[in-house]
Design a protein around this motif. Structure first.
Motif: not given
Length: 747
Positions: A123-133
């Motif tokens: 989840r942290g990796l995703i939000l690093r690239q896509y904070p709006d998700l």
């Protein structure tokens, strides 16, 4: 719910394949109809075949939602969404999130309805690239089937096959790949330390693929040859046998979102050693289910292995039944099925984020803030279509006899499209907007519903017909008040109109009523209560509240700048000077008021607006010596607040056709008492007779004059009325309108 599931070959060996296999099984158990399309191995022809099969299955089945099992397939889902507006989910696991994605995959990820992932680390990796998700991420850790992976005796055939009877077995079961960081090479490199303490230990490496690092270590340390077995791949059926063969499972992998091999081993009661970082730490419950080691510390890896093999670690790590039970409680297939079931419920058509198309004649200054608020709603998405660009660029307005352009932004904060208008004479009349583009927009985008404002435009009828043919729900926002309906001519034209409306209303899914008289109108046409939703006609209250606060400092300065006499109470009228607004009724009432005025400084009357009756009004003023009357002409939106700020009473004497009167809302936001005729649509809702104003009979200038006298001669009552206006209007907000639209959309 019908779903399309796009994945790789779910029967192949591998963590992602196992995840998708479990996901497919859980989806089927929800009772949903699942259409599976798998990407088989092969070159360009296999890829083209896969894409073709996805589109073919989509067109044939017309699913409600698409589940995407891997990032690589996400552009296909994006294409289907752009073509048909079908929502999709995408599963992201860990290693594929670390690297930056190209623009196409980025757009595909951002376009997903939900992003499914397996751990907080991922989840942290995703939000690093896509904070709006953040709000769209759904946590779904991997699962283990306890009926497949369970505690059993060591397989004697395997023991004999590898000649490892009586030897402590260190096990790694995972894919071998030089580019990846599973960690078998680091376990092998730590083996000399282990052998110093446990000389007969053997390291069993199970998994397909190759890792050149293993061969390099073995060439450097040939003495390890008798202590290492590279067994090759194990079938899905053999995996449990291998887990039970091990005395300890070791895989100090890096960048792992969550490794399913850990929970499979634990379900077999075999203790685990894993990396103390990434998703591994989380998967082992911060060390409760196994030992955590720095993945690059060879001595630490060796020490952990020794502590397990010599049973010097925590006693629970050797309680096979405890390890199994705790693992299945959290990661068992039953818990997994419940989570998938919850995901499906969240994505059901009645619960998922819906798509609403809004069709309007042109950008309207009052509606622009509402469209912005609708766009920010978390429960649905909107796209607004305009038939005409009036107000965006300078356009001639017949009533004002001039070109106008709004001085406030009316296009910010929401998505919109101007449809081509084929009318020879663009206007707000029935044939003034002819936009054939509504047909393709409704059919192409598959909206859940369309919102249409009234039935007075050809394009509105075209939109409703298209929606009906496409199976799209229709939400109708009308204004007609019943008190005006009762005064209309009952001839043939009215009879035909009523027949047409009755037939139209049968095909409307939900009706938004703006006030009580409008609600009575729908009830008159026998619209059932469960189709009626309150969405009040409102202005941007917050904006006017703020302006009232900023303009309340010095009214003398405001009166000077507005060209209004500095003394005397101010009677304000805002609107077009047309027959519908009946400005002459107010002027005559003002004359009556002056004739009987017993107070000090006489009140002044200010007309803000322009129109065809201005000449008649000015002539009347001149002929009757009414020096306290002023005409400002047309004033744009940002200029109006100064006039509301100096008003002591606001009057709207309109007749038939004044379905609401939003200028009354604006005046009330400034805490101004209001007086309206009994034909003004908002009178039944926001003008409380004797509380914040008065309602007088249409055309009765004498009664209007009496109410003006009561208001202007009692300053205390006037202030109380003004305070009550502010209280009442707070509940007639655009936020309440958004709520009504949401209720209608999800009915």
């Amino acid at each position: 719910m019908k779903s399309l599931f796009i994945a790789g070959d779910i029967n192949r060996i591998g963590g992602i394949e196992k995840y998708n296999r479990d996901f497919y099984s859980a989806l089927r158990k929800t009772g949903a109809t699942i259409v599976l399309v798998e990407r088989r191995k092969g070159g360009i022809l296999a890829k083209l075949s896969f894409v073709f099969r996805v589109f073919w299955k989509y067109i044939k089945e017309r699913p409600d939602i698409i589940f995407c099992g891997h990032l690589n397939f996400s552009p296909i889902c994006l294409a289907l969404k752009l073509l048909f507006w079908t929502p999709y989910t995408i599963a992201l696991y860990g290693i594929e999130i670390i690297e930056s994605h190209g623009w196409l995959k980025r757009r595909a990820v951002l376009g997903a309805e939900r992003v499914i992932t397996i751990s907080e680390y991922a989840r942290g990796l995703i939000l690093r690239q896509y904070p709006d998700l953040n709000e769209r991420i759904f946590m779904l850790p991997s699962a283990v089937d306890g009926s497949v992976f369970f505690i059993k005796k060591k397989n004697q055939n395997l023991i004999d096959k590898y000649g490892i009877a009586g030897r402590p077995i260190i096990l790694s079961l995972a894919r071998l790949s030089t580019p990846e960081h599973k960690g078998q090479d680091r376990v092998l490199a730590s083996l000399p330390y282990v052998l110093e303490k446990i000389p007969n230990a053997v390291y069993l490496i199970v998994g397909g693929g190759t890792d050149e690092r293993l061969n390099a270590i073995l060439r450097k340390h040939p003495e390890l040859a008798n202590s290492v077995i590279i067994a090759g791949p194990a079938s899905n059926e053999e995996r449990a046998e291998y887990y039970n063969l091990g005395d300890v499972y070791v895989l100090p992998s890096k960048y792992e979102g969550f490794s399913i091999v850990f929970i499979e081993s634990l379900a077999c009661g075999v203790p685990v050693i894993a990396s103390d970082a990434f998703g591994c730490r989380e998967g082992l419950l911060e060390g409760e289910l196994g030992l955590l080691v720095p993945p690059d510390d060879l001595q630490a890896i060796a020490n952990a292995i020794i502590s397990i093999l010599t049973e010097s670690a925590h006693h629970l790590l050797f309680d096979r039944e405890h390890l199994r039970k705790r693992t299945l409680d959290i990661y068992g297939i039953d818990a997994w099925n419940q989570r998938v079931g919850q995901l499906v419920k969240d994505l059901l058509p009645e619960r998922r984020k819906r798509k609403l198309a809004i069709f309007m004649s042109h950008p309207i200054q009052y509606q622009a803030p509402l469209l912005g608020k609708l766009a920010k709603n978390q429960h649905f998405t909107t796209h607004t279509y305009f038939y005409w660009d009036f107000g965006v660029k300078e356009t001639y307005e017949a009533d004002f006899k001039r070109k106008i352009k709004w001085d406030i932004t009316v296009l910010d904060g929401y998505q919109y499209t101007f449809l081509r208008n084929y009318s020879f004479r663009p206007s707000s009349s029935f044939w003034g907007v002819v936009n054939f583009g509504v047909v393709s927009e409704i059919f192409r985008h598959r909206y859940d519903a369309i919102l249409v404002f009234g039935w007075a435009h050809f394009s509105n009828w075209l939109a409703m017909l298209s929606a009906r043919l496409n199976g799209t729900r229709i939400i109708l926002h009308g204004e007609s008040p019943m008190n005006q309906e009762m005064r209309k001519n009952r001839g043939l034209k009215s009879l035909v109109r009523n027949m047409v409306l009755k037939n139209l209303f049968k095909h409307v899914s939900a009706f938004l009523y703006i006030g009580e008289e409008n609600k009575k109108f729908y009830e008159h046409f026998q619209v059932p209560q469960n189709k009626l939703f309150f969405a009040p006609y409102a202005v941007d209250n917050e904006r006017y509240f703020n302006e009232q606060k900023s303009l309340s400092v010095d009214k003398i300065v405001l009166r000077r700048s507005a060209g209004v006499a500095e003394n005397g109470p101010v009677i304000l009228f805002v609107g077009k000077l047309t027959e519908k607004k009946r400005p002459m009724d107010l002027l005559k009432a003002y004359e009556i008021l002056l004739d009987s005025w017993m107070g000090g400084v006489k009140p002044v009357l200010v007309y803000v607006g322009d129109g065809p009756l201005r000449v008649d009004l000015e002539n009347y003023v001149a002929n009757h010596g009414l020096a306290g009357v002023s005409f400002t002409g047309f004033k744009n939106q940002l200029e109006l607040s100064s006039y509301y700020a100096i008003a002591d009473v606001f009057v709207l004497p309109s007749g038939l056709g004044e379905t609401w009167g939003l200028v009354v809302n604006e005046a009330m936001c400034f805490g101004v008492p209001v007086i309206v005729s009994d034909m003004v649509g908002c009178g039944a809702d926001i003008v409380r007779h004797g509380e914040n104003g008065f309602v007088f009979p249409l055309g009765d200038s004498l009664k209007l004059a009496q109410y003006l006298s009561v208001m202007l001669n009692d300053e205390k009552a006037r202030k109380n009325f003004g305070r009550r206006s502010r209280e009442i209007i707070e509940s007639y907000s655009q936020e309440r309108g958004v709520k009504g639209i949401q209720e209608a959309l999800y009915v």
